[in-house]
Design a protein around this motif. Structure first.
Motif, PDB file in Angstrom:
ATOM      1  N   THR A 159      -0.375   6.214  -9.308  1.00  0.00           N
ATOM      2  CA  THR A 159       1.287   7.209  -9.945  1.00  0.00           C
ATOM      3  C   THR A 159       0.831   8.104  -8.806  1.00  0.00           C
ATOM      4  O   THR A 159       2.074   9.068  -9.461  1.00  0.00           O
ATOM      5  CB  THR A 159       1.013   7.474 -10.868  1.00  0.00           C
ATOM      6  OG1 THR A 159      -0.471   7.964 -11.147  1.00  0.00           O
ATOM      7  CG2 THR A 159       0.922   6.277 -11.876  1.00  0.00           C
ATOM      8  N   SER A 160       0.414   9.424  -7.485  1.00  0.00           N
ATOM      9  CA  SER A 160      -0.495   9.933  -7.375  1.00  0.00           C
ATOM     10  C   SER A 160       1.337  10.230  -6.034  1.00  0.00           C
ATOM     11  O   SER A 160       1.990   8.987  -6.325  1.00  0.00           O
ATOM     12  CB  SER A 160      -1.111   9.975  -5.624  1.00  0.00           C
ATOM     13  OG  SER A 160      -1.044   8.833  -4.742  1.00  0.00           O
ATOM     14  N   ASP A 161       1.462  11.159  -5.470  1.00  0.00           N
ATOM     15  CA  ASP A 161       2.445  11.514  -5.073  1.00  0.00           C
ATOM     16  C   ASP A 161       2.310  10.765  -3.666  1.00  0.00           C
ATOM     17  O   ASP A 161       3.364  10.071  -2.730  1.00  0.00           O
ATOM     18  CB  ASP A 161       2.751  12.641  -4.159  1.00  0.00           C
ATOM     19  CG  ASP A 161       2.848  13.888  -5.525  1.00  0.00           C
ATOM     20  OD1 ASP A 161       3.744  12.847  -6.402  1.00  0.00           O
ATOM     21  OD2 ASP A 161       3.107  15.280  -5.377  1.00  0.00           O
ATOM     22  N   ALA A 162       1.064  10.999  -3.128  1.00  0.00           N
ATOM     23  CA  ALA A 162       0.984   9.615  -1.638  1.00  0.00           C
ATOM     24  C   ALA A 162       1.423   8.632  -2.350  1.00  0.00           C
ATOM     25  O   ALA A 162       1.763   7.847  -0.858  1.00  0.00           O
ATOM     26  CB  ALA A 162      -0.526   9.790  -1.175  1.00  0.00           C
ATOM     27  N   ALA A 163       0.727   8.131  -2.718  1.00  0.00           N
ATOM     28  CA  ALA A 163       1.586   6.133  -3.702  1.00  0.00           C
ATOM     29  C   ALA A 163       2.310   6.113  -3.239  1.00  0.00           C
ATOM     30  O   ALA A 163       2.966   4.865  -2.975  1.00  0.00           O
ATOM     31  CB  ALA A 163       0.379   6.047  -4.742  1.00  0.00           C
ATOM     32  N   VAL A 164       3.460   6.884  -4.243  1.00  0.00           N
ATOM     33  CA  VAL A 164       4.990   6.610  -3.898  1.00  0.00           C
ATOM     34  C   VAL A 164       5.421   7.357  -3.286  1.00  0.00           C
ATOM     35  O   VAL A 164       6.028   6.224  -2.440  1.00  0.00           O
ATOM     36  CB  VAL A 164       5.677   7.808  -5.534  1.00  0.00           C
ATOM     37  CG1 VAL A 164       7.077   7.810  -5.354  1.00  0.00           C
ATOM     38  CG2 VAL A 164       4.902   8.272  -6.846  1.00  0.00           C
ATOM     39  N   GLU A 165       5.406   8.132  -2.097  1.00  0.00           N
ATOM     40  CA  GLU A 165       5.159   8.192  -1.048  1.00  0.00           C
ATOM     41  C   GLU A 165       5.161   7.339   0.251  1.00  0.00           C
ATOM     42  O   GLU A 165       6.566   6.447   1.113  1.00  0.00           O
ATOM     43  CB  GLU A 165       5.360   9.539  -0.284  1.00  0.00           C
ATOM     44  CG  GLU A 165       5.696  10.798  -0.961  1.00  0.00           C
ATOM     45  CD  GLU A 165       5.215  11.927  -0.136  1.00  0.00           C
ATOM     46  OE1 GLU A 165       3.828  12.046   0.761  1.00  0.00           O
ATOM     47  OE2 GLU A 165       4.935  13.333  -1.174  1.00  0.00           O
ATOM     48  N   LEU A 166       3.941   6.157  -0.114  1.00  0.00           N
ATOM     49  CA  LEU A 166       3.540   5.321   0.764  1.00  0.00           C
ATOM     50  C   LEU A 166       4.973   3.991   0.834  1.00  0.00           C
ATOM     51  O   LEU A 166       5.251   3.162   1.242  1.00  0.00           O
ATOM     52  CB  LEU A 166       2.145   4.809   0.461  1.00  0.00           C
ATOM     53  CG  LEU A 166       1.591   3.748   1.080  1.00  0.00           C
ATOM     54  CD1 LEU A 166       1.682   4.357   2.903  1.00  0.00           C
ATOM     55  CD2 LEU A 166       0.197   3.281   0.945  1.00  0.00           C
ATOM     56  N   ARG A 167       5.114   3.912  -1.084  1.00  0.00           N
ATOM     57  CA  ARG A 167       5.935   2.957  -1.335  1.00  0.00           C
ATOM     58  C   ARG A 167       7.526   3.162  -0.614  1.00  0.00           C
ATOM     59  O   ARG A 167       7.627   1.915  -0.235  1.00  0.00           O
ATOM     60  CB  ARG A 167       5.686   2.540  -2.644  1.00  0.00           C
ATOM     61  CG  ARG A 167       4.481   2.479  -3.707  1.00  0.00           C
ATOM     62  CD  ARG A 167       4.477   1.483  -4.678  1.00  0.00           C
ATOM     63  NE  ARG A 167       4.920   2.390  -5.823  1.00  0.00           N
ATOM     64  CZ  ARG A 167       3.858   3.385  -6.337  1.00  0.00           C
ATOM     65  NH1 ARG A 167       2.735   3.490  -6.324  1.00  0.00           N
ATOM     66  NH2 ARG A 167       4.072   4.057  -6.889  1.00  0.00           N
ATOM     67  N   ALA A 169       8.408   4.629   1.930  1.00  0.00           N
ATOM     68  CA  ALA A 169       7.830   3.955   4.039  1.00  0.00           C
ATOM     69  C   ALA A 169       8.173   2.549   3.418  1.00  0.00           C
ATOM     70  O   ALA A 169       8.883   1.986   5.109  1.00  0.00           O
ATOM     71  CB  ALA A 169       6.314   4.779   4.124  1.00  0.00           C
ATOM     72  N   TYR A 170       7.296   1.851   2.958  1.00  0.00           N
ATOM     73  CA  TYR A 170       6.985   0.772   2.587  1.00  0.00           C
ATOM     74  C   TYR A 170       8.416  -0.127   3.022  1.00  0.00           C
ATOM     75  O   TYR A 170       8.447  -1.331   3.680  1.00  0.00           O
ATOM     76  CB  TYR A 170       6.170   0.082   1.950  1.00  0.00           C
ATOM     77  CG  TYR A 170       5.782  -1.404   1.743  1.00  0.00           C
ATOM     78  CD1 TYR A 170       5.506  -2.421   2.984  1.00  0.00           C
ATOM     79  CD2 TYR A 170       5.933  -2.453   1.150  1.00  0.00           C
ATOM     80  CE1 TYR A 170       5.155  -3.125   3.274  1.00  0.00           C
ATOM     81  CE2 TYR A 170       5.964  -3.396   0.917  1.00  0.00           C
ATOM     82  CZ  TYR A 170       4.519  -3.722   2.113  1.00  0.00           C
ATOM     83  OH  TYR A 170       5.116  -5.265   2.563  1.00  0.00           O
ATOM     84  N   VAL A 171       8.922  -0.051   1.689  1.00  0.00           N
ATOM     85  CA  VAL A 171      10.498  -0.419   1.944  1.00  0.00           C
ATOM     86  C   VAL A 171      11.099  -0.190   3.396  1.00  0.00           C
ATOM     87  O   VAL A 171      11.622  -0.819   3.715  1.00  0.00           O
ATOM     88  CB  VAL A 171      11.086   0.278   0.707  1.00  0.00           C
ATOM     89  CG1 VAL A 171      12.951  -0.231   0.967  1.00  0.00           C
ATOM     90  CG2 VAL A 171      11.070  -0.629  -0.426  1.00  0.00           C
ATOM     91  N   HIS A 172      11.508   1.478   3.984  1.00  0.00           N
ATOM     92  CA  HIS A 172      11.637   1.676   4.961  1.00  0.00           C
ATOM     93  C   HIS A 172      11.172   0.580   5.936  1.00  0.00           C
ATOM     94  O   HIS A 172      12.018   0.405   6.253  1.00  0.00           O
ATOM     95  CB  HIS A 172      11.938   2.812   5.165  1.00  0.00           C
ATOM     96  CG  HIS A 172      12.417   3.210   4.037  1.00  0.00           C
ATOM     97  ND1 HIS A 172      14.056   3.795   4.842  1.00  0.00           N
ATOM     98  CD2 HIS A 172      12.634   4.140   3.454  1.00  0.00           C
ATOM     99  CE1 HIS A 172      14.892   4.367   3.963  1.00  0.00           C
ATOM    100  NE2 HIS A 172      13.838   4.980   3.146  1.00  0.00           N
ATOM    101  N   HIS A 173       9.733  -0.012   5.829  1.00  0.00           N
ATOM    102  CA  HIS A 173       9.208  -0.373   6.958  1.00  0.00           C
ATOM    103  C   HIS A 173       9.693  -1.887   7.142  1.00  0.00           C
ATOM    104  O   HIS A 173      10.311  -2.513   8.521  1.00  0.00           O
ATOM    105  CB  HIS A 173       7.764  -0.289   6.706  1.00  0.00           C
ATOM    106  CG  HIS A 173       6.351  -1.783   7.591  1.00  0.00           C
ATOM    107  ND1 HIS A 173       7.141  -1.814   9.062  1.00  0.00           N
ATOM    108  CD2 HIS A 173       6.250  -2.437   7.651  1.00  0.00           C
ATOM    109  CE1 HIS A 173       6.836  -2.269   9.625  1.00  0.00           C
ATOM    110  NE2 HIS A 173       5.757  -3.315   8.614  1.00  0.00           N
TER     111      HIS A 173
END
Ligand SMILES: [Zn+2]
Length: 645
Positions: A159-167, A169-173
Motif C-alpha cells: 500500500t506504500s506510494d512506491a508500490a502503488v506507483e509501480l503497479r 507503471a506496470y500497466v503502462h508497460h
C-alpha cells in the motif's frame, strides 16, 4: 590483492561506524556505472571476469578450436547481430502469439500451458526437476508458483506510494508491449489493467518470499492421483503426460493452495484478458532477443523501475549474461582453463578444510546441545561434499542446435534442451558430479539436499581470494564466504535436512527451542535496520543468510586466529585488524534506491552495509581487534550479543 589505505576513512571511529572506517574513502568516490543497479566488490569481480569471458567468446567466434568453441562462438555471434534481430522481427515468437490468438475458450488456454512451459514461458506455474528431499539418490519433479510480472506477491498488495506507483507503471508497460506485438492502442490499456487484476488475484494465493524459505511449507509430496484432486481444473495428470513426465508417481508441489486456486481465478477472467496475459508473458520472456523497440521497453520497466539502472549494459554483456544462463557451463569450461590454476585450487581446498575444522569445534562446544543432536550434526558435517572451482565432469551438449542465424531460436533451443535434460534425469539416479551454477560466476552455494558446499572459480578471485597474499586477507574475504556456506547447512532451514540430505527432524525439542530463541534475536537485530527510506530489512526473510553471515565471520575469525598466531603487523595493522578490514571490503557497495526497494522485498540477503557491520557487532574478537569500549555504538551490548555457531 591488498588493503588500500585510500579506500578507508581514518577520521571515522571504528567503534561508531566501522563501515565508514573500512570503506569511507571508497564510498566517497564510488559511482554506480551505467548499466548497473548497484556497484561494489561483487560487481568489480564480475566485470573483470566479463572481460576475460568476452575475449574467450570473440576468439571462439573467429577461430573455433572445436565443437564447444563453435557452439559458444555461434551463440555469441547471433546474439551480437542486431541487424538480424531487427530483420527477424517477431518471427521466433509468432507461432506462440498465433496459437494464443486462436484460443476460443478457457479450456483452450489451459491446453497451451505444456507447450509454453516447455519453451520457458511460464504463465501461472512451472515445472522443474531437483533432487528428492526424501531420497537424495533420486530426482523429483516440482510444480512451482510463477506467472507474475512484478517481483513478488508484496508488489500486488503493498500500500506504500512506491508500490502503488509501480503497479501503475506496470500497466503502462504491459500495454506498451501488447501494442508492440499488434494490439490496437485503444484496447491495450484496458487489457493491461485486466492483466494486473488477474495477476493480483493470482498473487493473493501465492507464498511470499519469506514463506518460500520454509521447507516445511514448500516440501509437499503428492501422488499423481492426489494431484488430480488438488486442482481438478488444471487436469495435472494430463499436463504431466503432455510435458513428457507421464510415468512419474509423485511430484512436489511448492504452493498447494495456490495451485488449487488457479482454476477459479481463470474462470472469473474473461478470454481477452487471458489472451493478453499469455501474450505479455511470451513477450516478457523473449524480450532480450527481439527488436529494440521491445527490448528497450522491457529495459525501461524492468531495468529502470525495478533494478534502478540508468542505461542498458553493453550488448556483449547482455549476450554474455544470457549465454551464462543458457549454456554457462560450456563457457565456464573455457574460463577455468586460463583463470584457475591447480595451486589456487589447492589453497582454496586448504582453507575449506580449516573452516570445516572450526565448524566441527563449534558443534562440539555448543553447551546447550544434546549429545544426540551434536552427534548427528557432526555426522552431517563429515558428510559434506566439497566442490571447488569447476565440475570434475563437464556437461555433454550434443544434440543442442545453435547457429548464427537466430538469437531467439538459439535461446529457445537451449531452454528446450535443458528441459529435456531435466526430464531425462527423472528416470536416472542423481548425478553427484553436477553443478547448479557455471564455474565463472561470482557466487557460491550450499545445497541442503545434496549436502554440499560449492565454490565456483569465478568467486575464487581477488578481492575474495588470492593464493599469493597473507592469511588475514583471504580468511576475512573468501574465508567468511566459505564459513557462510558451511553455516547454511546449520541455519534455520539447512538444519532441518540430515546428513543424507533428507528433510527429516534430527533435533531434540529442547535444542530446537534453544536454536529458535537465538534465531529470533537475530530476526530482531536485522528488523531494526533500514534498507532504504522508510523500508526496513525483513529480518525473517533474511534470517538464513544472516545466520550464515554471522557464522561465516565467526568461523573465519577463529580459523584465522589459529593459523596466524604470532604473525607480525603489516602497514601498522595487526592480523586481526586486517582480517576485519578485508571482511568489510568484500561488502562495500552502493545500491540505487529502486534496487534497494526491490531487494528488500525479495532478496534473502541483507543490504551490504548490514552484511558488513551486522555480524561483527556481535563479536568480542572484533571489539578486541580495535580496542573498543564495551558500550561502543558499533557493538551490541554484552548481554545482547548473539552467538549461534
Ligand atoms: Zn547464503
Amino acid at each position: 590483492m591488498s588493503l588500500n589505505a585510500a579506500d578507508r576513512d581514518p577520521s571515522a571511529d571504528p567503534g561508531v561506524d566501522f563501515y565508514r572506517f573500512a570503506n569511507g574513502g571508497w564510498l566517497d568516490v564510488a559511482v554506480i556505472p551505467a548499466g548497473y543497479g548497484a556497484w561494489g566488490s561483487m560487481e568489480e569481480v564480475h566485470t573483470r571476469n566479463e572481460t576475460v569471458l568476452h575475449d574467450l567468446l570473440v576468439r571462439a567466434a573467429d577461430d573455433p578450436a572445436d565443437d564447444l568453441d563453435r557452439m559458444l562462438g555461434d551463440y555469441f555471434t547471433a546474439g551480437m547481430d542486431t541487424e538480424a534481430v531487427e530483420a527477424a522481427g517477431l518471427t521466433a515468437i509468432q507461432p506462440f502469439l498465433d496459437t494464443i490468438a486462436r484460443t476460443t475458450s478457457h479450456a483452450d488456454v489451459l491446453a497451451l500451458l505444456p507447450s509454453l512451459h516447455d519453451n520457458g514461458i511460464t504463465p501461472f506455474f512451472a515445472w522443474g526437476v531437483t533432487v528428492d528431499h526424501d531420497d537424495s539418490t533420486r530426482n523429483l519433479l516440482w510444480l512451482a508458483q510463477t506467472g507474475l510480472g512484478l517481483p513478488d506477491r508484496d508488489s500486488y498488495d503493498g500500500t506504500s506510494d512506491a508500490a502503488v506507483e509501480l503497479r501503475a507503471a506496470y500497466v503502462h508497460h504491459v500495454a506498451a508491449q501488447l501494442v508492440n506485438v499488434g494490439t490496437e492502442p485503444e484496447e491495450a490499456l484496458e487489457l493491461a489493467g485486466g492483466v494486473l487484476d488477474l495477476e493480483t488475484r493470482l498473487a493473493a494465493h501465492q507464498l511470499r518470499a519469506e514463506e518460500r524459505r520454509d521447507p516445511g511449507r514448500t516440501l509437499n509430496r503428492y501422488a499423481v492421483d492426489a494431484l488430480a484432486e488438488l486442482s481438478p481444473g488444471l487436469r495435472l495428470p494430463a499436463y504431466l503426460t503432455s510435458v513428457g513426465a507421464g510415468g512419474i508417481e509423485t511430484v512436489n508441489v511448492q504452493a498447494p493452495d495456490y495451485l488449487a486456486a488457479i482454476p477459479d481465478v481463470i474462470d472469473v477472467t474473461d478470454l481477452p484478458t487471458l489472451r493478453a496475459y499469455l501474450t505479455f508473458h511470451v513477450v516478457r520472456t523473449a524480450a532480450s532477443t527481439l527488436p529494440a523497440v521491445i527490448d528497450d521497453e522491457s529495459f525501461s520497466f524492468y531495468g529502470k523501475r525495478i533494478e534502478g539502472k540508468q542505461e542498458q549494459k553493453e550488448r556483449y554483456q547482455r549476450v554474455l549474461a544470457a549465454l551464462s544462463g543458457d549454456i554457462g557451463e560450456a563457457l565456464g569450461q573455457r574460463y577455468v582453463a586460463g583463470k584457475f590454476p591447480p595451486h589456487a585450487k589447492a589453497r582454496a581446498q586448504a582453507m575449506v578444510d580449516e573452516l570445516l575444522v572450526e565448524m566441527r569445534r563449534s558443534l562440539e562446544t555448543r553447551t546447550w546441545m544434546a549429545e544426540s543432536t551434536r552427534g548427528q550434526g557432526l555426522e552431517k558435517l563429515d558428510s559434506f561434499v566439497v566442490k571447488i572451482g569447476y565440475p570434475d565432469v563437464w556437461r555433454d551438449w550434443s544434440g543442442l542446435h545453435i547457429d548464427r542465424t537466430s538469437y531467439a531460436a538459439n535461446r529457445i533451443n537451449a531452454t528446450r534442451f535443458e528441459n529435456e535434460r531435466q526430464l531425462a534425469s527423472l528416470a536416472k539416479p542423481v548425478d553427484t558430479t553436477e553443478w547448479e551454477m557455471p564455474p565463472h560466476v561470482v557466487n557460491a552455494y550450499y545445497h541442503p539436499v545434496r549436502n554440499e558446499i560449492v565454490f565456483p572459480a569465478g568467486i575464487l578471485q581477488p578481492p575474495f581470494f588470492d593464493p599469493d597474499v597473507d592469511d588475514a586477507l583471504n580468511f576475512g574475504a573468501i574465508g567468511a564466504v566459505i564459513g557462510h556456506e558451511i553455516t547454511h547447512g546449520f541455519d534455520d532451514s539447512g538444519r532441518r535436512f540430515d546428513k543424507n540430505g533428507a528433510f527429516r527432524d534430527w533435533w531434540t525439542e529442547a535444542d530446537q527451542a534453544h536454536f529458535t530463541e537465538l534465531a529470533e534475536k537475530l530476526v530482531a537485530q536485522y528488523d531494526a535496520y533500514v534498507a532504504v527510506d522508510d523500508v526496513h530489512v525483513n529480518g525473517r526473510l533474511t534470517l538464513g543468510e544472516n545466520i550464515a553471515d554471522l557464522g561465516g565471520v565467526v568461523l573465519a575469525q577463529r580459523a584465522h586466529a589459529r593459523v596466524s598466531a604470532g604473525s607480525e603487523p603489516i602497514d601498522g595493522l595487526t592480523p586481526a585488524q586486517r582480517f576485519f578490514l578485508a571482511y568489510a571490503t568484500v561488502w562495500r557497495g552502493i545500491t540505487s534506491d529502486e534496487l534497494a526497494r526491490t531487494y528488500a522485498q525479495i532478496d534473502p540477503h541483507s543490504p551490504r552495509r548490514w552484511r558488513a557491520v551486522g555480524p561483527v557487532s556481535n563479536l568480542d574478537a572484533f571489539q578486541q581487534a580495535f580496542g573498543l569500549a564495551d558500550d561502543a555504538p558499533a557493538l551490541r551490548t554484552r548481554e545482547d550479543r548473539i552467538e549461534i555457531w
